[in-house]
Design a protein around this motif. Structure first.
Motif, PDB file in Angstrom:
ATOM      1  N   GLN A 193       0.825  -1.207   0.000  1.00  0.00           N
ATOM      2  CA  GLN A 193       0.000   0.000   0.000  1.00  0.00           C
ATOM      3  C   GLN A 193       0.858   1.256   0.000  1.00  0.00           C
ATOM      4  OE1 GLN A 193      -2.333  -0.895   3.494  1.00  0.00           O
ATOM      5  NE2 GLN A 193      -4.019  -1.794   2.305  1.00  0.00           N
ATOM      6  N   LEU A 194       1.964   1.231   0.742  1.00  0.00           N
ATOM      7  CA  LEU A 194       2.839   2.398   0.786  1.00  0.00           C
ATOM      8  C   LEU A 194       3.535   2.619  -0.557  1.00  0.00           C
ATOM      9  CD1 LEU A 194       4.194   4.655   2.382  1.00  0.00           C
ATOM     10  CD2 LEU A 194       5.884   2.992   3.185  1.00  0.00           C
ATOM     11  N   PHE A 195       4.076   1.565  -1.141  1.00  0.00           N
ATOM     12  CA  PHE A 195       4.727   1.699  -2.445  1.00  0.00           C
ATOM     13  C   PHE A 195       3.737   2.162  -3.514  1.00  0.00           C
ATOM     14  CE2 PHE A 195       8.396  -1.464  -1.514  1.00  0.00           C
ATOM     15  CZ  PHE A 195       9.129  -0.431  -0.944  1.00  0.00           C
ATOM     16  N   SER A 196       2.536   1.619  -3.487  1.00  0.00           N
ATOM     17  CA  SER A 196       1.519   2.017  -4.472  1.00  0.00           C
ATOM     18  C   SER A 196       1.215   3.496  -4.361  1.00  0.00           C
ATOM     19  CB  SER A 196       0.243   1.195  -4.275  1.00  0.00           C
ATOM     20  OG  SER A 196       0.483  -0.180  -4.481  1.00  0.00           O
ATOM     21  N   GLN A 197       1.123   3.995  -3.133  1.00  0.00           N
ATOM     22  CA  GLN A 197       0.842   5.414  -2.929  1.00  0.00           C
ATOM     23  C   GLN A 197       1.981   6.289  -3.448  1.00  0.00           C
ATOM     24  OE1 GLN A 197       0.102   6.354   1.177  1.00  0.00           O
ATOM     25  NE2 GLN A 197      -0.373   8.494   0.765  1.00  0.00           N
ATOM     26  N   MET A 198       3.218   5.860  -3.266  1.00  0.00           N
ATOM     27  CA  MET A 198       4.361   6.657  -3.695  1.00  0.00           C
ATOM     28  C   MET A 198       4.550   6.623  -5.218  1.00  0.00           C
ATOM     29  SD  MET A 198       7.089   5.702  -0.660  1.00  0.00           S
ATOM     30  CE  MET A 198       8.261   6.991  -1.118  1.00  0.00           C
ATOM     31  N   LEU A 199       4.162   5.529  -5.861  1.00  0.00           N
ATOM     32  CA  LEU A 199       4.338   5.405  -7.311  1.00  0.00           C
ATOM     33  C   LEU A 199       3.167   5.960  -8.111  1.00  0.00           C
ATOM     34  CD1 LEU A 199       5.894   1.818  -7.562  1.00  0.00           C
ATOM     35  CD2 LEU A 199       7.064   3.994  -7.940  1.00  0.00           C
ATOM     36  N   ARG A 200       2.041   6.138  -7.463  1.00  0.00           N
ATOM     37  CA  ARG A 200       0.844   6.575  -8.192  1.00  0.00           C
ATOM     38  C   ARG A 200       1.040   7.912  -8.896  1.00  0.00           C
ATOM     39  NH1 ARG A 200      -2.542   6.162  -4.257  1.00  0.00           N
ATOM     40  NH2 ARG A 200      -2.836   3.927  -4.608  1.00  0.00           N
ATOM     41  N   PRO A 201       1.685   8.926  -8.287  1.00  0.00           N
ATOM     42  CA  PRO A 201       1.866  10.189  -9.021  1.00  0.00           C
ATOM     43  C   PRO A 201       2.705  10.043 -10.290  1.00  0.00           C
ATOM     44  CG  PRO A 201       2.197  10.513  -6.662  1.00  0.00           C
ATOM     45  CD  PRO A 201       2.111   9.042  -6.883  1.00  0.00           C
ATOM     46  N   LEU A 202       3.519   8.989 -10.397  1.00  0.00           N
ATOM     47  CA  LEU A 202       4.323   8.763 -11.602  1.00  0.00           C
ATOM     48  C   LEU A 202       3.544   8.013 -12.671  1.00  0.00           C
ATOM     49  CD1 LEU A 202       7.708   7.667  -9.947  1.00  0.00           C
ATOM     50  CD2 LEU A 202       6.870   9.977 -10.413  1.00  0.00           C
ATOM     51  N   GLY A 203       2.350   7.559 -12.325  1.00  0.00           N
ATOM     52  CA  GLY A 203       1.574   6.761 -13.267  1.00  0.00           C
ATOM     53  C   GLY A 203       1.927   5.290 -13.226  1.00  0.00           C
ATOM     54  N   PHE A 204       2.642   4.856 -12.183  1.00  0.00           N
ATOM     55  CA  PHE A 204       3.060   3.458 -12.063  1.00  0.00           C
ATOM     56  C   PHE A 204       2.111   2.700 -11.135  1.00  0.00           C
ATOM     57  CE2 PHE A 204       7.837   4.471 -12.861  1.00  0.00           C
ATOM     58  CZ  PHE A 204       7.530   4.715 -14.192  1.00  0.00           C
ATOM     59  N   THR A 205       1.990   1.421 -11.382  1.00  0.00           N
ATOM     60  CA  THR A 205       1.267   0.506 -10.498  1.00  0.00           C
ATOM     61  C   THR A 205       2.208  -0.609 -10.070  1.00  0.00           C
ATOM     62  OG1 THR A 205       0.482  -0.797 -12.386  1.00  0.00           O
ATOM     63  CG2 THR A 205      -0.961   0.987 -11.578  1.00  0.00           C
ATOM     64  N   VAL A 206       1.844  -1.271  -8.991  1.00  0.00           N
ATOM     65  CA  VAL A 206       2.624  -2.410  -8.495  1.00  0.00           C
ATOM     66  C   VAL A 206       1.904  -3.683  -8.908  1.00  0.00           C
ATOM     67  CG1 VAL A 206       3.570  -3.568  -6.468  1.00  0.00           C
ATOM     68  CG2 VAL A 206       3.471  -1.065  -6.542  1.00  0.00           C
ATOM     69  N   THR A 207       2.556  -4.514  -9.682  1.00  0.00           N
ATOM     70  CA  THR A 207       1.958  -5.787 -10.096  1.00  0.00           C
ATOM     71  C   THR A 207       2.525  -6.973  -9.322  1.00  0.00           C
ATOM     72  OG1 THR A 207       3.603  -6.038 -11.856  1.00  0.00           O
ATOM     73  CG2 THR A 207       1.531  -4.933 -12.417  1.00  0.00           C
ATOM     74  N   ARG A 208       3.687  -6.767  -8.693  1.00  0.00           N
ATOM     75  CA  ARG A 208       4.304  -7.869  -7.959  1.00  0.00           C
ATOM     76  C   ARG A 208       5.213  -7.287  -6.878  1.00  0.00           C
ATOM     77  NH1 ARG A 208       5.408 -13.306  -9.727  1.00  0.00           N
ATOM     78  NH2 ARG A 208       7.014 -14.318  -8.474  1.00  0.00           N
ATOM     79  N   ARG A 240      14.344   8.106  -3.480  1.00  0.00           N
ATOM     80  CA  ARG A 240      15.474   8.320  -4.381  1.00  0.00           C
ATOM     81  C   ARG A 240      15.100   7.960  -5.810  1.00  0.00           C
ATOM     82  NH1 ARG A 240      20.116   4.419  -3.246  1.00  0.00           N
ATOM     83  NH2 ARG A 240      19.807   5.272  -1.154  1.00  0.00           N
ATOM     84  N   PHE A 241      14.382   6.845  -5.972  1.00  0.00           N
ATOM     85  CA  PHE A 241      13.963   6.451  -7.319  1.00  0.00           C
ATOM     86  C   PHE A 241      13.038   7.506  -7.918  1.00  0.00           C
ATOM     87  CE2 PHE A 241      10.399   4.623  -9.705  1.00  0.00           C
ATOM     88  CZ  PHE A 241      11.078   4.295 -10.875  1.00  0.00           C
ATOM     89  N   VAL A 242      12.089   8.016  -7.125  1.00  0.00           N
ATOM     90  CA  VAL A 242      11.155   9.024  -7.630  1.00  0.00           C
ATOM     91  C   VAL A 242      11.917  10.264  -8.079  1.00  0.00           C
ATOM     92  CG1 VAL A 242       9.244  10.555  -6.991  1.00  0.00           C
ATOM     93  CG2 VAL A 242       9.223   8.165  -6.258  1.00  0.00           C
ATOM     94  N   LYS A 243      12.896  10.681  -7.298  1.00  0.00           N
ATOM     95  CA  LYS A 243      13.678  11.866  -7.666  1.00  0.00           C
ATOM     96  C   LYS A 243      14.488  11.636  -8.937  1.00  0.00           C
ATOM     97  CE  LYS A 243      17.032  15.096  -5.716  1.00  0.00           C
ATOM     98  NZ  LYS A 243      17.841  15.436  -4.499  1.00  0.00           N
ATOM     99  N   MET A 244      15.125  10.467  -9.030  1.00  0.00           N
ATOM    100  CA  MET A 244      15.930  10.171 -10.218  1.00  0.00           C
ATOM    101  C   MET A 244      15.049   9.972 -11.444  1.00  0.00           C
ATOM    102  SD  MET A 244      19.043  10.379  -9.273  1.00  0.00           S
ATOM    103  CE  MET A 244      19.836   9.648 -10.697  1.00  0.00           C
ATOM    104  N   TYR A 245      13.870   9.483 -11.234  1.00  0.00           N
ATOM    105  CA  TYR A 245      12.943   9.327 -12.359  1.00  0.00           C
ATOM    106  C   TYR A 245      12.624  10.688 -12.970  1.00  0.00           C
ATOM    107  CZ  TYR A 245       8.561   8.559 -14.857  1.00  0.00           C
ATOM    108  OH  TYR A 245       7.583   8.548 -15.813  1.00  0.00           O
TER     109      TYR A 245
END
Length: 286
Positions: A193-208, A240-245
């Motif tokens: 749930q935490l990763f999904s929330q952090m990736l959502r603004p980038l348009g990413f989803t968690v599949t695994r 860090r990944f979000v910033k580098m992205y």
């Protein structure tokens, strides 16, 4: 010679006889005390001690006899079972079949505890509330499980990180797959749930999302990119990944197969196809 004569009044100057005291004042008549006042007053303490228990016993016996006389009129057979709740994954017919062995009773004799337990043993039922409704009804309110992810290959996880295993999982292949030790179900769900929330603004989803036995974490996005986190500082590494992205990776994500975030201050990129020497493989977060 002078002679003095003295007159003495009768009784004066005489010494009274021993044992006789002259009466003083007027004599009084004393009224006799009634006989009833002289008799001992009766005590009712013993009577009260005996009468109250007898009265209570009689009252209890009368209440019991009255209840036995009225019970056949009050304790009616159950004629209606009302099932309430928004059911999407289970039918009301299945619920009726499940409680049929427990519904054959009267208003007071029906076993509500076992009925509720039988309902909550159904895979899709998260919580069941069962109560009597006068004079001959049982009301059931059901809350279904809310499937959020697959847990391995044989179960589902609800939003609380609790696993449940319906018979047919083929219809839920579109849910993200979470893996980890059996004891870590809730931890993996919270991290998902935490990763999904952090990736959502980038348009990413968690599949695994996988948690290995030694505590290492691996995530796969809906775009097929694998993120390797290691064991510690998961949130900082995701930031860090979000910033580098935003700074470097955004325009090249289609050609990225894997990103390793186990480095202290940077990340390493594995490409799907070879790229020019000006890569971001050695990119560092400032």
């Amino acid at each position: 010679m002078v002679t003095t004569l003295r007159h003495t009044q009768p009784g004066l100057g005489r010494t009274p006889l021993r044992g006789k005291v002259p009466p003083r004042g007027a004599s009084r008549l004393v009224e006799k005390e009634p006989v009833s006042a002289r008799l001992p007053k009766p005590s009712f303490n013993l009577f009260k001690r005996v009468a109250w228990p007898l009265l209570l016993v009689g009252l209890g016996f009368g209440t019991y006899e009255l209840s036995q006389q009225l019970l056949p009129y009050a304790d009616r057979p159950i004629t209606k079972v009302n099932v309430e709740g928004d059911l999407s994954y289970i039918s009301r017919e299945a619920v009726q079949q499940r409680i049929a062995p427990y519904a054959d009773g009267t208003f007071f004799s029906i076993d509500l505890a076992n009925m509720r337990q039988a309902l909550e043993q159904m895979p899709w039922i998260a919580h069941a509330e069962v109560r009597r409704v006068w004079p001959d009804e049982v009301a059931i309110h059901l809350e279904e499980q809310l499937p959020v992810a697959r847990w391995g290959d044989e179960a589902l996880l609800n939003n609380q990180g609790e696993a449940f295993a319906p018979k047919d999982l083929a219809h839920y292949d579109n849910l993200p797959r979470l893996y980890g030790p059996q004891r870590a179900q809730q931890q993996v769900m919270q991290q998902y749930q935490l990763f999904s929330q952090m990736l959502r603004p980038l348009g990413f989803t968690v599949t695994r999302l996988e948690m290995h036995d030694r505590g290492s974490w691996f995530l796969t996005t809906g775009q097929g990119v694998e993120l390797i986190f290691g064991r510690d500082d998961l949130v900082d590494k995701m930031r860090r990944f979000v910033k580098m992205y935003d700074q470097v990776l955004k325009d090249q994500m289609a050609n990225i197969a894997r990103i390793d975030l186990r480095y202290p201050n940077g990340l390493a990129v594995a490409w799907r196809e070879p790229v020019a020497p000006t890569t971001v493989a050695s990119a560092r977060a400032e």
